[in-house]
Scaffold this active site. Structure first.
Site, PDB file in Angstrom:
ATOM      1  N   HIS A 152      24.038   7.703 -22.081  1.00  0.00           N
ATOM      2  CA  HIS A 152      25.322   8.422 -22.147  1.00  0.00           C
ATOM      3  C   HIS A 152      25.604   8.708 -23.624  1.00  0.00           C
ATOM      4  CE1 HIS A 152      26.443   7.229 -17.966  1.00  0.00           C
ATOM      5  NE2 HIS A 152      25.681   6.195 -18.254  1.00  0.00           N
ATOM      6  N   ARG A 206      28.113  10.956 -24.639  1.00  0.00           N
ATOM      7  CA  ARG A 206      29.578  11.183 -24.764  1.00  0.00           C
ATOM      8  C   ARG A 206      29.995  12.528 -25.338  1.00  0.00           C
ATOM      9  NH1 ARG A 206      30.044   7.232 -21.240  1.00  0.00           N
ATOM     10  NH2 ARG A 206      29.970   5.129 -22.103  1.00  0.00           N
ATOM     11  N   ASN A 229      28.400  12.317 -17.215  1.00  0.00           N
ATOM     12  CA  ASN A 229      29.825  11.947 -17.135  1.00  0.00           C
ATOM     13  C   ASN A 229      30.533  12.062 -18.483  1.00  0.00           C
ATOM     14  OD1 ASN A 229      28.480   9.694 -18.177  1.00  0.00           O
ATOM     15  ND2 ASN A 229      29.854   8.221 -17.222  1.00  0.00           N
ATOM     16  N   ASP A 283      26.360   9.507 -11.776  1.00  0.00           N
ATOM     17  CA  ASP A 283      26.331   8.157 -12.380  1.00  0.00           C
ATOM     18  C   ASP A 283      27.688   7.761 -12.946  1.00  0.00           C
ATOM     19  OD1 ASP A 283      24.976   5.772 -13.391  1.00  0.00           O
ATOM     20  OD2 ASP A 283      25.491   6.603 -15.331  1.00  0.00           O
ATOM     21  N   HIS A 333      23.798   6.002  -8.643  1.00  0.00           N
ATOM     22  CA  HIS A 333      24.403   4.758  -9.140  1.00  0.00           C
ATOM     23  C   HIS A 333      24.959   4.114  -7.868  1.00  0.00           C
ATOM     24  CE1 HIS A 333      27.735   2.789 -11.724  1.00  0.00           C
ATOM     25  NE2 HIS A 333      28.140   2.628 -10.474  1.00  0.00           N
ATOM     26  N   HIS A 372      19.725   1.606 -12.546  1.00  0.00           N
ATOM     27  CA  HIS A 372      20.094   0.237 -12.950  1.00  0.00           C
ATOM     28  C   HIS A 372      20.240  -0.747 -11.780  1.00  0.00           C
ATOM     29  CE1 HIS A 372      23.942   2.086 -12.050  1.00  0.00           C
ATOM     30  NE2 HIS A 372      24.053   2.671 -13.228  1.00  0.00           N
ATOM     31  N   ASP A 383      20.760   2.511 -19.785  1.00  0.00           N
ATOM     32  CA  ASP A 383      22.155   2.813 -19.449  1.00  0.00           C
ATOM     33  C   ASP A 383      23.013   2.711 -20.714  1.00  0.00           C
ATOM     34  OD1 ASP A 383      24.371   3.570 -18.060  1.00  0.00           O
ATOM     35  OD2 ASP A 383      24.553   1.741 -16.874  1.00  0.00           O
ATOM     36  N   GLY A 412      30.270  -0.889 -19.693  1.00  0.00           N
ATOM     37  CA  GLY A 412      29.065  -0.332 -20.314  1.00  0.00           C
ATOM     38  C   GLY A 412      28.751  -0.939 -21.664  1.00  0.00           C
TER      39      GLY A 412
HETATM   40  O1  DOR Z   1      28.675   0.274 -17.258  1.00  0.00           O
HETATM   41  C1  DOR Z   1      28.540   1.464 -17.069  1.00  0.00           C
HETATM   42  N1  DOR Z   1      28.979   2.369 -17.957  1.00  0.00           N
HETATM   43  N2  DOR Z   1      27.960   1.859 -15.955  1.00  0.00           N
HETATM   44  C2  DOR Z   1      27.890   3.158 -15.629  1.00  0.00           C
HETATM   45  O2  DOR Z   1      27.300   3.453 -14.616  1.00  0.00           O
HETATM   46  C3  DOR Z   1      28.533   4.179 -16.464  1.00  0.00           C
HETATM   47  C4  DOR Z   1      28.630   3.736 -17.852  1.00  0.00           C
HETATM   48  C5  DOR Z   1      29.519   4.582 -18.730  1.00  0.00           C
HETATM   49  O3  DOR Z   1      29.471   5.796 -18.630  1.00  0.00           O
HETATM   50  O4  DOR Z   1      30.233   4.004 -19.556  1.00  0.00           O
HETATM   51 ZN    ZN Z   2      24.911   5.065 -16.572  1.00  0.00          ZN
END
Ligand code: DOR
Ligand code: ZN
Length: 449
Positions: A67, A69, A99, A156, A183, A246, A321, A340
């Site tokens: 990710h 961001r 996401n 996810d 997920h 995961h 992840d 996360g």
């Molecule tokens: O812990 C997580 N954080 N699991 C996820 O599936 C998404 C991720 C996030 O985007 O922060």
């Molecule tokens: Zn993820």
């Protein structure tokens, strides 16, 4: 100027190479000479030589679950900082989850990432969302996304709860030969939960997430997949492909084992944190926020099942992840922490320390899990270490002992439970896109990413 990687231990499972050798890469980044054997290459005058005796040279590592961001939450990570973290961790490519804000659910979002990717030291693959806004209802335009180079779709961070939407996603993905990445989380069981449900959540007074919530959703998906196959409801030319992200529990891994045995096109990834830590580590931790993620750290039984799956081939890939969050989102009461942790810069070290050194897997299999298999699952072309191919390498020092420190992280965020942990085995750098990028200052004679 060309470069010689001298006397490396070259491990390339796709080429059947596990031997000492030297490689000359031309100034255009192409493998000019591959010389297997003990005799070093004779360098040209003023040619750059990277001494690799006792070090490993592998095909570039690929993390299929990150990710970054951007767009929308650049205070946590950007495409630039995430790519620097990836390169520092020894990765030459990553796949990005959709996401972001907004969610990558259309060709416009895909184009945005593609536009910025060109100048970065690593390749970026875009995973688009399965449903609009990842809201779990209306499917995205898989065909258009595929036309823009997308190979996989995922919601996810959440899972499609409605079985009808999931059924359509399977059928639609098979029409376009795209991979579904799920997920696995039954939200009716997890809502409000903070950590694994059990003795440690009770002691901390935190609402638990029952570990069955993962297998529950996975079982639903696998039932749908079996049913579609049995009744030939998918595209006749293309069987659906499903990848579980995961995976963290014994029950889920058993379901995957059985699905594979029955010939379903199912793969899965596991993370370094799930093969290393348990919910007791969260209980004992001072900075609990850095031990909170989804799926949560869980029991020793589940952790051991992850190790078994790595050893017996049920797990196909190691993925991080990598999920950056800012300090204020983690250094807060655990019940309020964002889910996360970051993982790109510790993945290889943890794999070598926890798996290779402890005899769970060989280094050869580690490279399959970190490079060959994730690319194969996403149907990316394999990296070949052969003359005439573009050089795409990771350089690894298997003997380096180092301590994870927040000061050295290239990620914008430092939310990792592994700060202060001593690891053995470290990326030295990568060679990709015609250039050498060092993992840290002074490790090899090259700029950092
Ligand atoms: O812990 C997580 N954080 N699991 C996820 O599936 C998404 C991720 C996030 O985007 O922060
Ligand atoms: Zn993820």
């Amino acid at each position: 100027m060309s470069i010689v990687f001298q006397e490396a231990h070259i491990i390339s499972p796709s080429d059947g190479i596990d031997a000492r050798g030297s490689i000359r890469v031309s100034d255009s980044g192409v493998i000019e000479t591959l010389s297997i054997g003990e005799t070093p290459l004779e360098p040209y005058a003023e040619e750059k030589v990277i001494a690799m005796r006792g070090k490993i040279l592998s095909p570039g590592l690929f993390d299929m679950h990150c990710h970054f961001r951007e767009p929308g939450q650049e205070y946590k990570e950007t495409l630039l900082s995430g790519s620097a973290a990836a390169a520092a961790g020894g990765f030459t490519g990553v796949a990005l989850m959709p996401n972001t804000t907004p969610v990558i659910d259309s060709p416009l979002g895909v184009t945005f990432i593609g536009y910025h990717a060109g100048n970065l030291p690593v390749d970026l693959e875009v995973i688009a969302s399965m449903t609009e806004g990842s809201r779990g209802e209306k499917l995205t335009a898989f065909g258009s996304l595929k036309a823009y180079g997308v190979r996989a779709v995922s919601d996810d961070g959440t899972a499609i709860q409605a079985s009808q939407s999931m059924r359509l996603a399977f059928e639609y993905a098979s029409n376009f030969d795209m991979l579904i990445i799920q997920h696995c989380e039954d939200r009716s069981l997890t809502t409000g939960g903070v950590m694994n449900e059990g003795m440690w959540s009770s002691k901390l007074g935190l609402k638990g997430i029952p570990d069955i919530s993962e297998a529950m959703m996975l079982a639903r998906d696998l039932m749908l997949l079996r049913w579609l196959e049995e009744h030939k409801l998918h595209d006749p030319l293309c069987r659906p492909r499903y990848h579980a992200a995961h995976v963290s529990t014994a029950a889920s891994l058993q379901l995957i084992r059985e699905a594979k045995r029955d010939g379903l096109q199912v793969t899965c990834e596991v993370t370094p944190h799930h093969f290393t830590l348990t919910d007791q580590d969260l209980y004992l931790a001072e900075k609990k926020g850095n031990f909170i993620m989804k799926p949560p750290l869980t029991s020793p039984k589940n952790r051991d099942a992850v190790l078994e799956a790595l050893a017996d081939g049920t797990a196909d890939a190691i993925a991080t992840d990598h999920a950056p969050h800012a300090l204020h989102e983690k250094e807060c009461p655990p019940g309020e922490a964002s889910f996360g942790i970051i993982g790109l810069e510790t993945s290889l070290g943890l794999t070598m320390t926890e798996l290779v050194m402890k005899g769970v897997i060989t280094m050869h299999r580690a490279i399959e899990l970190l490079s060959v298999n994730p690319r194969r699952i996403l149907r990316l072309p394999p990296i070949r270490i052969r003359e005439g191919e573009k050089a795409n390498f990771t350089l690894i020092d298997p003997e380096a002992v180092w301590t994870v420190s927040a000061d050295h992280l290239r990620s914008k965020s430092a939310n990792t439970p592994f700060i202060g942990r001593q690891l053995k085995g470290r990326p030295m750098g990568i060679f990709h896109k015609g250039r050498l990028t060092a993992s840290a200052r002074g490790i090899i004679d090259a700029p950092e990413g």
